[in-house]
Design a protein around this motif. Structure first.
Motif, PDB file in Angstrom:
ATOM      1  N   GLY A   1       0.724  -1.214   0.057  1.00 16.14           N
ATOM      2  CA  GLY A   1       0.149   0.003  -0.071  1.00 16.14           C
ATOM      3  C   GLY A   1       0.924   1.294   0.092  1.00 16.14           C
ATOM      4  O   GLY A   1       1.862   1.344  -0.068  1.00 16.14           O
ATOM      5  N   ARG A   2       0.110   2.365   0.395  1.00 15.87           N
ATOM      6  CA  ARG A   2       0.815   3.930   0.123  1.00 15.87           C
ATOM      7  C   ARG A   2       0.768   4.530   1.616  1.00 15.87           C
ATOM      8  O   ARG A   2      -0.283   4.371   2.203  1.00 15.87           O
ATOM      9  N   ARG A   3       1.874   5.069   1.972  1.00 17.23           N
ATOM     10  CA  ARG A   3       2.036   5.817   3.076  1.00 17.23           C
ATOM     11  C   ARG A   3       2.102   7.256   2.916  1.00 17.23           C
ATOM     12  O   ARG A   3       2.844   7.563   1.937  1.00 17.23           O
TER      13      ARG A   3
ATOM     14  N   ASN B   1       3.721   9.722   4.389  1.00 18.06           N
ATOM     15  CA  ASN B   1       4.940  10.287   4.784  1.00 18.06           C
ATOM     16  C   ASN B   1       5.937   9.147   5.067  1.00 18.06           C
ATOM     17  O   ASN B   1       5.738   8.256   5.336  1.00 18.06           O
ATOM     18  N   GLY B   2       6.851   9.897   5.518  1.00 17.61           N
ATOM     19  CA  GLY B   2       8.307   9.107   6.097  1.00 17.61           C
ATOM     20  C   GLY B   2       8.499   9.330   7.291  1.00 17.61           C
ATOM     21  O   GLY B   2       7.633   9.868   8.196  1.00 17.61           O
TER      22      GLY B   2
ATOM     23  N   GLN C   1      14.944  13.927   7.018  1.00 16.28           N
ATOM     24  CA  GLN C   1      13.538  13.352   6.514  1.00 16.28           C
ATOM     25  C   GLN C   1      14.135  11.892   5.913  1.00 16.28           C
ATOM     26  O   GLN C   1      15.210  11.902   5.412  1.00 16.28           O
ATOM     27  N   GLY C   2      13.259  10.989   5.960  1.00 17.22           N
ATOM     28  CA  GLY C   2      14.102   9.631   5.512  1.00 17.22           C
ATOM     29  C   GLY C   2      12.553   8.372   5.580  1.00 17.22           C
ATOM     30  O   GLY C   2      11.548   8.678   5.760  1.00 17.22           O
ATOM     31  N   GLY C   3      13.232   7.346   5.336  1.00 15.09           N
ATOM     32  CA  GLY C   3      12.383   6.354   5.254  1.00 15.09           C
ATOM     33  C   GLY C   3      13.219   4.852   5.256  1.00 15.09           C
ATOM     34  O   GLY C   3      14.097   4.851   4.692  1.00 15.09           O
ATOM     35  N   GLY C   4      12.107   3.917   5.260  1.00 15.85           N
ATOM     36  CA  GLY C   4      12.772   2.434   5.147  1.00 15.85           C
ATOM     37  C   GLY C   4      12.024   1.686   4.191  1.00 15.85           C
ATOM     38  O   GLY C   4      10.621   2.132   3.848  1.00 15.85           O
ATOM     39  N   GLY C   5      12.619   0.687   3.628  1.00 12.86           N
ATOM     40  CA  GLY C   5      11.872   0.036   2.681  1.00 12.86           C
ATOM     41  C   GLY C   5      12.793  -1.266   2.284  1.00 12.86           C
ATOM     42  O   GLY C   5      13.953  -1.502   2.663  1.00 12.86           O
TER      43      GLY C   5
ATOM     44  N   THR D   1      16.432  -1.602   3.834  1.00  8.84           N
ATOM     45  CA  THR D   1      17.492  -0.404   3.743  1.00  8.84           C
ATOM     46  C   THR D   1      16.619   0.932   4.488  1.00  8.84           C
ATOM     47  O   THR D   1      15.433   0.876   4.491  1.00  8.84           O
ATOM     48  N   MET D   2      17.335   1.605   4.711  1.00  3.30           N
ATOM     49  CA  MET D   2      17.111   3.006   5.351  1.00  3.30           C
ATOM     50  C   MET D   2      17.707   4.188   5.133  1.00  3.30           C
ATOM     51  O   MET D   2      18.945   3.925   5.259  1.00  3.30           O
ATOM     52  N   GLY D   3      17.072   5.246   4.680  1.00  2.00           N
ATOM     53  CA  GLY D   3      17.910   6.310   3.982  1.00  2.00           C
ATOM     54  C   GLY D   3      17.484   7.491   4.998  1.00  2.00           C
ATOM     55  O   GLY D   3      16.364   7.757   5.419  1.00  2.00           O
TER      56      GLY D   3
ATOM     57  N   MET E   1      17.711  11.758   4.867  1.00  2.00           N
ATOM     58  CA  MET E   1      18.290  12.869   4.110  1.00  2.00           C
ATOM     59  C   MET E   1      17.999  14.281   4.890  1.00  2.00           C
ATOM     60  O   MET E   1      17.080  14.486   5.474  1.00  2.00           O
TER      61      MET E   1
ATOM     62  N   GLY F   1      11.236  13.514   1.672  1.00  2.00           N
ATOM     63  CA  GLY F   1       9.705  13.319   2.335  1.00  2.00           C
ATOM     64  C   GLY F   1       9.466  11.764   2.251  1.00  2.00           C
ATOM     65  O   GLY F   1       8.177  11.740   2.404  1.00  2.00           O
ATOM     66  N   GLY F   2      10.378  11.082   2.412  1.00  2.00           N
ATOM     67  CA  GLY F   2       9.690   9.586   2.511  1.00  2.00           C
ATOM     68  C   GLY F   2       9.480   8.817   0.877  1.00  2.00           C
ATOM     69  O   GLY F   2       9.260   7.680   0.882  1.00  2.00           O
TER      70      GLY F   2
ATOM     71  N   PRO G   1      -3.361   0.729  -4.528  1.00  2.00           N
ATOM     72  CA  PRO G   1      -2.394   0.240  -3.580  1.00  2.00           C
ATOM     73  C   PRO G   1      -3.078   0.794  -2.359  1.00  2.00           C
ATOM     74  O   PRO G   1      -3.150  -0.030  -1.063  1.00  2.00           O
ATOM     75  N   THR G   2      -3.584   1.889  -2.057  1.00  2.00           N
ATOM     76  CA  THR G   2      -4.152   2.361  -0.948  1.00  2.00           C
ATOM     77  C   THR G   2      -3.601   2.137   0.562  1.00  2.00           C
ATOM     78  O   THR G   2      -2.524   2.420   0.857  1.00  2.00           O
ATOM     79  N   ARG G   3      -4.431   1.758   1.525  1.00  2.00           N
ATOM     80  CA  ARG G   3      -3.971   1.340   2.798  1.00  2.00           C
ATOM     81  C   ARG G   3      -2.743   0.781   2.921  1.00  2.00           C
ATOM     82  O   ARG G   3      -2.432  -0.140   2.381  1.00  2.00           O
ATOM     83  N   TYR G   4      -1.923   1.375   3.829  1.00  2.00           N
ATOM     84  CA  TYR G   4      -0.752   0.987   4.111  1.00  2.00           C
ATOM     85  C   TYR G   4      -0.487  -0.156   4.995  1.00  2.00           C
ATOM     86  O   TYR G   4      -1.051   0.089   6.227  1.00  2.00           O
TER      87      TYR G   4
ATOM     88  N   PHE H   1      10.598   3.248  -1.107  1.00  2.00           N
ATOM     89  CA  PHE H   1      10.224   2.888   0.268  1.00  2.00           C
ATOM     90  C   PHE H   1       8.538   2.638   0.243  1.00  2.00           C
ATOM     91  O   PHE H   1       8.135   3.389  -0.520  1.00  2.00           O
TER      92      PHE H   1
END
Ligand code: FAD
Lengths: 256, 190
Positions: free
Chosen positions: A47-49, A51-52, A77-81, A109-111, A113, B15-16, B167-170, B190
């Motif tokens: 799915g979609r998030r 923000n990070g 700011q960052g995130g993992g994936g 991984t995690m970034g 910035m 910003g992710g 994709p919607t809900r995380y 990510f």
């Protein structure tokens, strides 16, 4: 405002202080670190998030976080994936095995910035170029803005602190990166009509009113006196709401 | 350029959102015709024949579609014309000479006339060489182009990766086995 000249304002509207067009700021960024985390191979996400992650400024807050090379600071700011098909595949450079492996998620991984504050500098400025006109016959804008020592010193720690955090958190293959950054790339340009108490050193008062013309409110990002290191839009909106509230009250009182 | 560095520079973290850069964004907008009746706009016919072999070796058809089914050669040809600077275009043109030069010196034949195993051996040699090379290299370039245009193609999204139209809900933690492979946008996002 620079383009609105009169006998009263020969250097541009509201520009008694000569601060109009000065103190252009932006955020400097495009550097930090990333690393890999072992394990969790059988887990994924969907799915979609919206923000990070965000790590607020932790430098120059008090005596114990004081830095000697620079003032003010930066956030992350960052995130993992999980790595995708653009990663290196150890098993094969190409072929059926490569294709199969590339279609599977890689390491976690995690970034991080960093986004850093740029100080206001009087000589970081925009001016009108009367000798080069646009197609409407208006003077074009000349922008003369650069990062200076404080920003460059800050950038060193913007990279190294990210690597240190990832390292301490147990990430492997931690690498720093710096993709370089010119003013303007942050697309958070602000300043040029700063607010202040003293009309001799600022363009606007604390309600975003032009000092010398109280019925003119300037509520875009130009009122900013310092850039801080956060994304700016919400601050602009808050100040705008505050300026509007003040305008309505003053109008109702017959002061505007 | 080492492949790792190429990828690093093409990835934006902000910003992710960590997605492939403009290249795959642009490529993902293309839906190439996998037909042979097209006119190259950047490479000549002989070069197209080499790229066709190279693309097929990099991502062959298996029980799922390969690079040629996805029409990557057309995409690469168009991308080389539209997306790269004159300097980069010159590097690609220069780099393309390696295939025939190596096959001529080893087998006295042009690359496309070799047996598949000999073509693969030369490609592997170039792959090894690219790892020792700082700066651009024809193998890294071709591989990046084939991989990016393949994995952003409809053929790959529908048959090789997991395509989730809405994709919607995380959900931050699911069993990989419940989906089986990368999401279709999984360039490393990510
Ligand atoms: C791609 C991008 C992503 C961004 N992401 C973020 C983010 O995630 N978070 C964040 O906080 N900030 C973000 N920003 C920054 C933020 O969007 C801007 O800083 C903010 O919108 C600026 O607001 P403003 O009111 O100062 O100017 P603007 O929103 O640019 O408004 C200026 C207005 O003036 C009008 N105008 C110009 N000239 C004239 C004229 N002569 N007469 C009349 N009207 C005129 C323009 O049409 C425009 O509507 C981003 C910026 C960009 C470009």
């Amino acid at each position: 405002m620079l383009n609105s000249k009169s006998d009263r304002f020969p250097n541009g509207f509201g520009n008694d202080s000569d601060q109009l067009g000065r103190n252009v700021m932006d955020h400097h960024f495009r550097l930090g670190a990333y690393g890999q985390l072992d394990g969790y191979e059988d887990q994924y996400f969907k799915g979609r998030r919206p923000n990070g992650i965000y790590i607020p400024r932790f430098q120059n807050l008090d005596a114990s976080t004081k830095r000697k090379d620079y003032i003010r600071g930066f956030g992350y700011q960052g995130g993992g994936g999980r790595e995708g098909w653009s990663r290196n595949i150890a098993e094969a450079d190409f072929g059926a095995g490569f294709k199969e492996a590339a279609a599977q998620p890689g390491n976690w991984t995690m970034g991080l910035m960093a986004f850093g504050e740029c100080l206001p500098y009087e000589d970081n400025r925009v001016t009108l170029n009367e000798s080069v006109k646009d197609k409407y016959g208006q003077p074009t804008l000349t922008m003369d803005v650069e990062w200076k020592e404080n920003e460059y010193n800050m950038r060193k720690e913007m990279m190294s602190a990210a690597a240190e955090m990832l390292d301490k958190a147990g990430f492997k293959n931690v690498e720093t990166y710096d993709r370089g950054c010119n003013p303007g790339l942050g697309i958070h340009e602000m300043g040029t009509a700063r607010m202040g108490r003293d009309p001799k050193t600022s363009v606007l008062n604390k309600y975003n009113q032009v000092h010398a013309a109280k019925n003119v409110f300037v509520t875009d990002g130009s009122f900013m006196t310092s850039a801080a290191c956060q994304n700016p839009s919400l601050t602009y909106m808050a100040f705008t709401a505050r300026a509007v509230d003040h305008a309505v009250k003053e109008l109702n009182k017959g002061n505007l | 350029m080492k492949r790792r560095d190429a990828i690093k520079t093409s990835v934006v973290v902000m910003g992710g959102a960590m997605t492939m850069g403009s290249l795959s964004a642009l490529l993902s907008g293309c839906s190439p015709e996998p037909s042979l009746s097209w006119t190259p706009v950047f490479f000549d016919k002989d070069q197209i024949a080499i790229i066709t072999r190279v693309a097929d070796l990099i991502i062959p058809k298996t029980d799922t579609p390969g690079a040629l089914d996805a029409g990557v050669v057309e995409v690469i040809d168009q991308a080389c014309k539209d997306l790269f600077s004159a300097e980069e275009q010159a590097q690609v043109q220069e780099g393309m000479k390696a295939f025939n030069a190596m096959s001529q010196s080893a087998h006295q034949k042009n690359y496309v006339d070799l047996k598949e195993e000999d073509q693969a051996a030369i490609l592997q040699k170039l792959a090894d060489e690219s790892k020792e090379t700082e700066g651009p290299h024809i193998f890294s370039f071709m591989k990046d182009m084939v991989v990016a245009s393949f994995f952003t193609s409809e053929a790959a999204a529908m048959n090789v990766l997991n395509y989730d139209p809405i994709p919607t809900r995380y959900e931050g933690c699911i069993e990989l086995s419940s989906v089986g492979s990368l999401w279709a946008e999984g360039s490393g996002s990510f």
